[in-house]
Design a protein around this motif. Structure first.
Motif, PDB file in Angstrom:
ATOM      1  N   LYS A  29       3.298  -9.149  27.713  1.00 34.66           N
ATOM      2  CA  LYS A  29       2.448 -10.336  27.636  1.00 34.66           C
ATOM      3  C   LYS A  29       1.346 -10.131  26.612  1.00 34.66           C
ATOM      4  CE  LYS A  29      -0.904 -13.202  29.992  1.00 34.66           C
ATOM      5  NZ  LYS A  29      -1.432 -13.706  28.745  1.00 34.66           N
ATOM      6  N   LEU A  30       0.695  -8.986  26.655  1.00 38.13           N
ATOM      7  CA  LEU A  30      -0.401  -8.715  25.718  1.00 38.13           C
ATOM      8  C   LEU A  30       0.111  -8.577  24.288  1.00 38.13           C
ATOM      9  CD1 LEU A  30      -2.519  -6.288  27.915  1.00 38.13           C
ATOM     10  CD2 LEU A  30      -3.014  -8.691  27.389  1.00 38.13           C
ATOM     11  N   ASP A  31       1.290  -8.001  24.105  1.00 32.58           N
ATOM     12  CA  ASP A  31       1.858  -7.857  22.755  1.00 32.58           C
ATOM     13  C   ASP A  31       2.303  -9.193  22.171  1.00 32.58           C
ATOM     14  OD1 ASP A  31       1.424  -5.163  22.607  1.00 32.58           O
ATOM     15  OD2 ASP A  31       3.518  -4.580  22.913  1.00 32.58           O
ATOM     16  N   VAL A  32       2.968 -10.020  22.977  1.00 32.04           N
ATOM     17  CA  VAL A  32       3.498 -11.295  22.491  1.00 32.04           C
ATOM     18  C   VAL A  32       2.405 -12.365  22.435  1.00 32.04           C
ATOM     19  CG1 VAL A  32       5.176 -13.132  22.978  1.00 32.04           C
ATOM     20  CG2 VAL A  32       5.810 -10.741  23.302  1.00 32.04           C
ATOM     21  N   ASP A  33       1.443 -12.294  23.353  1.00 35.39           N
ATOM     22  CA  ASP A  33       0.323 -13.233  23.440  1.00 35.39           C
ATOM     23  C   ASP A  33       0.785 -14.692  23.499  1.00 35.39           C
ATOM     24  OD1 ASP A  33      -2.358 -13.940  23.672  1.00 35.39           O
ATOM     25  OD2 ASP A  33      -2.617 -14.100  21.501  1.00 35.39           O
ATOM     26  N   LYS A  88      -4.404 -13.828  38.002  1.00 39.85           N
ATOM     27  CA  LYS A  88      -5.479 -14.718  37.536  1.00 39.85           C
ATOM     28  C   LYS A  88      -6.262 -14.089  36.394  1.00 39.85           C
ATOM     29  CE  LYS A  88      -6.140 -17.184  41.844  1.00 39.85           C
ATOM     30  NZ  LYS A  88      -7.011 -17.408  42.995  1.00 39.85           N
ATOM     31  N   LEU A  89      -6.551 -12.813  36.513  1.00 44.10           N
ATOM     32  CA  LEU A  89      -7.318 -12.107  35.484  1.00 44.10           C
ATOM     33  C   LEU A  89      -6.634 -12.183  34.124  1.00 44.10           C
ATOM     34  CD1 LEU A  89      -9.715 -10.209  34.764  1.00 44.10           C
ATOM     35  CD2 LEU A  89      -8.213  -8.312  35.358  1.00 44.10           C
ATOM     36  N   TYR A  90      -5.309 -12.062  34.119  1.00 48.57           N
ATOM     37  CA  TYR A  90      -4.557 -12.056  32.863  1.00 48.57           C
ATOM     38  C   TYR A  90      -3.863 -13.391  32.572  1.00 48.57           C
ATOM     39  CZ  TYR A  90      -5.508  -7.146  32.375  1.00 48.57           C
ATOM     40  OH  TYR A  90      -6.149  -5.942  32.216  1.00 48.57           O
ATOM     41  N   LYS A  91      -4.264 -14.433  33.314  1.00 47.62           N
ATOM     42  CA  LYS A  91      -3.737 -15.789  33.106  1.00 47.62           C
ATOM     43  C   LYS A  91      -2.206 -15.838  33.190  1.00 47.62           C
ATOM     44  CE  LYS A  91      -7.805 -17.070  30.569  1.00 47.62           C
ATOM     45  NZ  LYS A  91      -8.431 -17.321  29.332  1.00 47.62           N
ATOM     46  N   ILE A  92      -1.687 -15.211  34.238  1.00 48.55           N
ATOM     47  CA  ILE A  92      -0.259 -15.252  34.542  1.00 48.55           C
ATOM     48  C   ILE A  92      -0.082 -16.212  35.713  1.00 48.55           C
ATOM     49  CG2 ILE A  92       1.726 -13.949  35.377  1.00 48.55           C
ATOM     50  CD1 ILE A  92       0.453 -11.466  33.991  1.00 48.55           C
ATOM     51  N   ASN A  93       0.709 -17.233  35.512  1.00 49.25           N
ATOM     52  CA  ASN A  93       0.960 -18.207  36.566  1.00 49.25           C
ATOM     53  C   ASN A  93       2.000 -17.632  37.518  1.00 49.25           C
ATOM     54  OD1 ASN A  93      -0.501 -20.763  35.502  1.00 49.25           O
ATOM     55  ND2 ASN A  93       0.581 -19.927  33.751  1.00 49.25           N
ATOM     56  N   LEU A  94       1.604 -17.461  38.764  1.00 50.20           N
ATOM     57  CA  LEU A  94       2.458 -16.847  39.778  1.00 50.20           C
ATOM     58  C   LEU A  94       3.115 -17.936  40.616  1.00 50.20           C
ATOM     59  CD1 LEU A  94       3.387 -14.272  41.255  1.00 50.20           C
ATOM     60  CD2 LEU A  94       1.263 -14.405  42.582  1.00 50.20           C
ATOM     61  N   ILE A  95       4.430 -17.949  40.632  1.00 51.33           N
ATOM     62  CA  ILE A  95       5.182 -18.894  41.451  1.00 51.33           C
ATOM     63  C   ILE A  95       6.002 -18.068  42.433  1.00 51.33           C
ATOM     64  CG2 ILE A  95       6.952 -20.682  41.473  1.00 51.33           C
ATOM     65  CD1 ILE A  95       5.950 -21.562  38.725  1.00 51.33           C
ATOM     66  N   SER A  96       5.596 -18.142  43.707  1.00 54.91           N
ATOM     67  CA  SER A  96       6.213 -17.323  44.743  1.00 54.91           C
ATOM     68  C   SER A  96       6.517 -18.176  45.962  1.00 54.91           C
ATOM     69  CB  SER A  96       5.253 -16.196  45.122  1.00 54.91           C
ATOM     70  OG  SER A  96       5.731 -15.494  46.245  1.00 54.91           O
ATOM     71  N   ASP A  97       7.743 -18.071  46.435  1.00 54.02           N
ATOM     72  CA  ASP A  97       8.146 -18.776  47.652  1.00 54.02           C
ATOM     73  C   ASP A  97       9.451 -18.149  48.127  1.00 54.02           C
ATOM     74  OD1 ASP A  97       9.026 -20.907  49.561  1.00 54.02           O
ATOM     75  OD2 ASP A  97       7.303 -21.940  48.686  1.00 54.02           O
ATOM     76  N   HIS A  98       9.707 -18.231  49.414  1.00 52.76           N
ATOM     77  CA  HIS A  98      10.965 -17.709  49.952  1.00 52.76           C
ATOM     78  C   HIS A  98      12.089 -18.738  49.838  1.00 52.76           C
ATOM     79  CE1 HIS A  98       9.244 -14.005  51.400  1.00 52.76           C
ATOM     80  NE2 HIS A  98       8.233 -14.690  51.893  1.00 52.76           N
ATOM     81  N   ASP A  99      11.719 -19.971  49.510  1.00 53.91           N
ATOM     82  CA  ASP A  99      12.679 -21.060  49.372  1.00 53.91           C
ATOM     83  C   ASP A  99      12.973 -21.279  47.887  1.00 53.91           C
ATOM     84  OD1 ASP A  99      14.032 -23.504  49.187  1.00 53.91           O
ATOM     85  OD2 ASP A  99      12.822 -24.454  50.751  1.00 53.91           O
ATOM     86  N   PHE A 100      14.198 -20.946  47.471  1.00 47.79           N
ATOM     87  CA  PHE A 100      14.576 -21.018  46.060  1.00 47.79           C
ATOM     88  C   PHE A 100      14.408 -22.426  45.494  1.00 47.79           C
ATOM     89  CE2 PHE A 100      17.668 -21.076  42.528  1.00 47.79           C
ATOM     90  CZ  PHE A 100      17.122 -20.048  41.781  1.00 47.79           C
ATOM     91  N   ILE A 124       6.067 -19.477  25.640  1.00 42.89           N
ATOM     92  CA  ILE A 124       6.019 -19.229  27.082  1.00 42.89           C
ATOM     93  C   ILE A 124       6.930 -18.049  27.401  1.00 42.89           C
ATOM     94  CG2 ILE A 124       7.837 -20.918  27.546  1.00 42.89           C
ATOM     95  CD1 ILE A 124       6.398 -21.536  30.210  1.00 42.89           C
ATOM     96  N   LEU A 125       6.443 -17.173  28.265  1.00 44.16           N
ATOM     97  CA  LEU A 125       7.237 -16.066  28.793  1.00 44.16           C
ATOM     98  C   LEU A 125       7.449 -16.334  30.276  1.00 44.16           C
ATOM     99  CD1 LEU A 125       5.417 -12.909  27.367  1.00 44.16           C
ATOM    100  CD2 LEU A 125       7.349 -14.126  26.395  1.00 44.16           C
TER     101      LEU A 125
END
Length: 100
Positions: A41-45, A66-78, A18-19
């Motif tokens: 990401k592409l190099d480490v796979d 989504k295209l590169y299967k990167i899970n995005l976690i975004s929020d203003h609340d830590f 996991i990265l």
């Protein structure tokens, strides 16, 4: 290739990795920020990649993630970010039989 990766984890039993990238930009996360993640990401796979941010996410970033299967976690609340990362890692851990 050598890459700067904030957090890297590897399951010693099955080799899954996991990265986790942490990016915060006052102007928000752009496609350019995503591109800086794609090369390592592409190099480490890895099996899983997370992008964690407190910043606003600009148009096109979610689609690129989504295209590169990167899970995005975004929020203003830590605290919400921490909860979502913990949930993601727990699900990944449970799915692989708890062998991390």
């Amino acid at each position: 290739n050598v890459h700067e990766i904030p957090i890297f984890g590897k399951n010693m039993t099955n080799g899954d990795s996991i990265l986790i990238f942490i990016k915060n930009q006052s102007a928000g996360i752009t496609e350019s920020d995503m591109n800086s993640i794609l090369i390592p990401k592409l190099d480490v796979d890895p099996k899983n990649t997370l992008l964690v941010t407190l910043s606003d996410v600009k148009d096109g970033v979610e689609n690129l993630a989504k295209l590169y299967k990167i899970n995005l976690i975004s929020d203003h609340d830590f605290s919400k970010i921490i909860s979502r990362v913990e949930e993601f890692v727990s699900v990944w851990y449970a799915r692989d039989g708890g062998h991390k």
